[in-house]
Design an enzyme around this catalytic site. Structure first.
Site, PDB file in Angstrom:
ATOM      1  N   LYS A 195       0.850  -1.198   0.000  1.00 38.39           N
ATOM      2  CA  LYS A 195       0.000   0.000   0.000  1.00 38.39           C
ATOM      3  C   LYS A 195       0.883   1.245   0.000  1.00 38.39           C
ATOM      4  CE  LYS A 195      -3.949   1.802   2.721  1.00 38.39           C
ATOM      5  NZ  LYS A 195      -4.787   1.544   3.903  1.00 38.39           N
ATOM      6  N   SER A 218      -9.696   1.622   2.882  1.00 30.51           N
ATOM      7  CA  SER A 218      -8.819   2.368   2.012  1.00 30.51           C
ATOM      8  C   SER A 218      -7.787   1.514   1.279  1.00 30.51           C
ATOM      9  CB  SER A 218      -8.098   3.458   2.806  1.00 30.51           C
ATOM     10  OG  SER A 218      -7.267   2.875   3.801  1.00 30.51           O
ATOM     11  N   SER A 273      -9.839  -0.734   7.126  1.00 29.29           N
ATOM     12  CA  SER A 273      -9.256  -0.601   5.786  1.00 29.29           C
ATOM     13  C   SER A 273      -8.558  -1.825   5.227  1.00 29.29           C
ATOM     14  CB  SER A 273      -8.288   0.573   5.748  1.00 29.29           C
ATOM     15  OG  SER A 273      -9.008   1.743   5.524  1.00 29.29           O
TER      16      SER A 273
HETATM   17  N1  GLN Z   1     -12.998   3.648   6.183  1.00 32.42           N
HETATM   18  C1  GLN Z   1     -12.485   4.128   7.446  1.00 32.42           C
HETATM   19  C2  GLN Z   1     -12.235   5.597   7.367  1.00 32.42           C
HETATM   20  O1  GLN Z   1     -12.578   6.185   6.410  1.00 32.42           O
HETATM   21  C3  GLN Z   1     -11.269   3.362   7.825  1.00 32.42           C
HETATM   22  C4  GLN Z   1     -10.022   3.842   7.231  1.00 32.42           C
HETATM   23  C5  GLN Z   1      -8.859   3.009   7.578  1.00 32.42           C
HETATM   24  O2  GLN Z   1      -8.985   1.978   8.226  1.00 32.42           O
HETATM   25  N2  GLN Z   1      -7.695   3.494   7.191  1.00 32.42           N
HETATM   26  O3  GLN Z   1     -11.692   6.183   8.256  1.00 32.42           O
END
Ligand code: GLN
Length: 447
Positions: A45, A120, A144
């Site tokens: 990532k 994400s 994420s």
């Molecule tokens: N979807 C969640 C957010 O928008 C989690 C993001 C993540 O785990 N980096 O914060």
């Protein structure tokens, strides 16, 4: 030709998935014939630094930034002989649930290109699902790793907080962030987690952690079904497949009981106070002076303003929310209360793991949604994390594994959660399921 070379070529053919932000020249991939991961080609990532490679976190603000050092996890992967084949797309600074917040365009779900891969870590999940790598690393702050794993039909582990070093990970919310693997099988999740976990002097929040695989004695094993999380409105096909997973363990002879985590409905609101608060502090460092090419400006204020205009709308929204929650006069009403909720959630999870060995829930309320479907409604988007954020607030490990498909052919994921430092339990339970099923081995026919 090497495996890395084949993957890089294949990724080029699948360019319209928009999975990778950067791939090295095939000849530049470091090969190793030694180490536990010597045959593994990994995608990383793009919020994790690899020395001398671009690192953007999918933000224009870091366009042109070249990482000056390896993250601890990267150092460990290199030592274990892994091949690193590219950097994957994500929501800007890992804020999002669909990869639509990337400044470099959305990644597509290989099972249906009109749909999001989740986020994400959408690029990492899509890369594994489309068979463009053997495994990938993602980061999980509120879901994420697990949510995109569920949307793309792969296995993803959010490890115990502090079991994996965050050194070299671009911080989102430091008290919640953790790096973890996404792969096809729980067996590979285990292999990679074993390599990347452990105490690190460069990250003071890491804990003494020596991962040991385990075998489960099913006759002496209790599974809890948290009633508050099963009451959330779930897509019927997701509910049915998650129930089928519970049934699988029942057949093994485990005890299954209903348990209660009374503060579950407060997890998402608390998360969306704590996370933006930490964001507002962590992202202050992108000031136009340290990491990026300097913006043209007449004076310091103008330089700062020009630079920060490069943040996308979701990042700006969260910096504003967080700055507000931490400000004099509002701190007691927002941040303090959210922290109290976090303490309560931690307590409830600790108590529940006095009664059971593992919890089972769905990973997401719905399967992968259409690109654009939720983009204009942040609250709807935030709801994709209803089932995942509490594990981050509690610091406990959680794993999403593929448990079936919808009639329309979209993958379904279910979530296993265990007590802090018991990552080996959920990994062993996932391995047992995957030994007798083949959902995790299905690959999409990419059109
Ligand atoms: N979807 C969640 C957010 O928008 C989690 C993001 C993540 O785990 N980096 O914060």
């Amino acid at each position: 030709m090497s495996k890395a070379h084949d993957y890089i070529k294949k990724a080029e053919q699948q360019k319209d998935l928009n999975t990778f932000l950067f791939m090295p020249e095939p000849g530049a991939v470091r090969m190793c014939d030694d180490g536990e991961l010597k045959n593994y080609a990994l995608a990383i990532k793009d919020n994790i630094q690899i020395k001398d490679w671009p690192t953007t976190a999918s933000s224009k603000i870091l366009d042109g930034f070249i990482a000056p050092y390896d993250a601890t996890v990267i150092k460990k992967l290199k030592t274990a002989g892994a091949m690193l084949i590219g950097k994957t797309n994500l929501d800007e600074f890992a804020m999002g649930s669909s990869t639509e917040n990337s400044a470099f365009g959305v990644t597509k779900n290989p099972w249906d290109k009109e749909r999001v891969p989740g986020g994400s870590s959408g690029g990492s999940a899509s890369a594994v699902a489309a068979d463009l790598c053997d495994a990938a690393l993602g980061s999980d702050t509120g879901g994420s790793i697990r949510q995109p794993a569920a949307f793309c039909g792969v296995t993803g582990l959010k490890p115990t907080y502090g079991s994996v070093s965050r050194y070299g990970l671009l911080a989102l919310a430091s008290s919640l962030d953790v790096i973890g693997p996404l792969t096809r099988s729980a067996e590979d999740v285990e292999k990679i987690f074993q390599v990347i976990s452990g105490k690190d002097e460069l990250d003071q929040t890491t804990i003494d952690y020596n991962y040991q695989p385990t075998e489960i004695d099913w006759s002496n094993f209790t599974i809890g079904l948290p009633k508050e999380l099963w009451q959330i409105e779930l897509d019927p096909e997701i509910k049915a497949q998650t129930e089928a997973l519970v049934e699988f363990y029942k057949q093994k002879g485990v005890k299954v009981i209903e348990v209660s985590l009374p503060s579950s409905d407060l997890a998402l609101p608390a998360y969306y106070i704590i996370l933006p608060s930490e964001v507002s502090a962590n992202l202050a460092r992108y000031d136009g002076i340290r990491y990026q090419k300097s913006a043209e400006a007449k004076n310091l204020l103008e330089k700062y303003l020009h630079t920060r205009a490069n943040f996308g709308p979701e990042v700006k929204r969260r910096i504003l929310l967080g700055t507000y929650s931490l400000s004099v006069g509002h701190y007691d009403d927002y941040y303090m209360i959210a922290e109290r909720v976090r303490t309560q959630i931690k307590k409830e999870y600790a108590e529940v793991f006095g009664q059971v060995d593992m919890l089972i829930t769905a990973t997401t309320p719905t399967p992968a949604f259409k690109i654009g479907e939720k983009a204009s409604d942040p609250i709807e988007m935030y709801k994709s994390d209803l089932l995942t954020v509490a594990a981050n607030l509690a610091g406990v490990p959680a794993l999403s594994l593929p448990v079936g498909f919808t009639k329309a052919g979209l993958p379904i994921g279910a979530q296993l959660i265990s007590a802090r430092k018991n990552d080996n339990i959920i990994i062993a339970a996932a391995k047992a399921f995957q030994k007798e099923t083949d959902f995790h081995q299905q690959t999409p026919k990419i059109k």
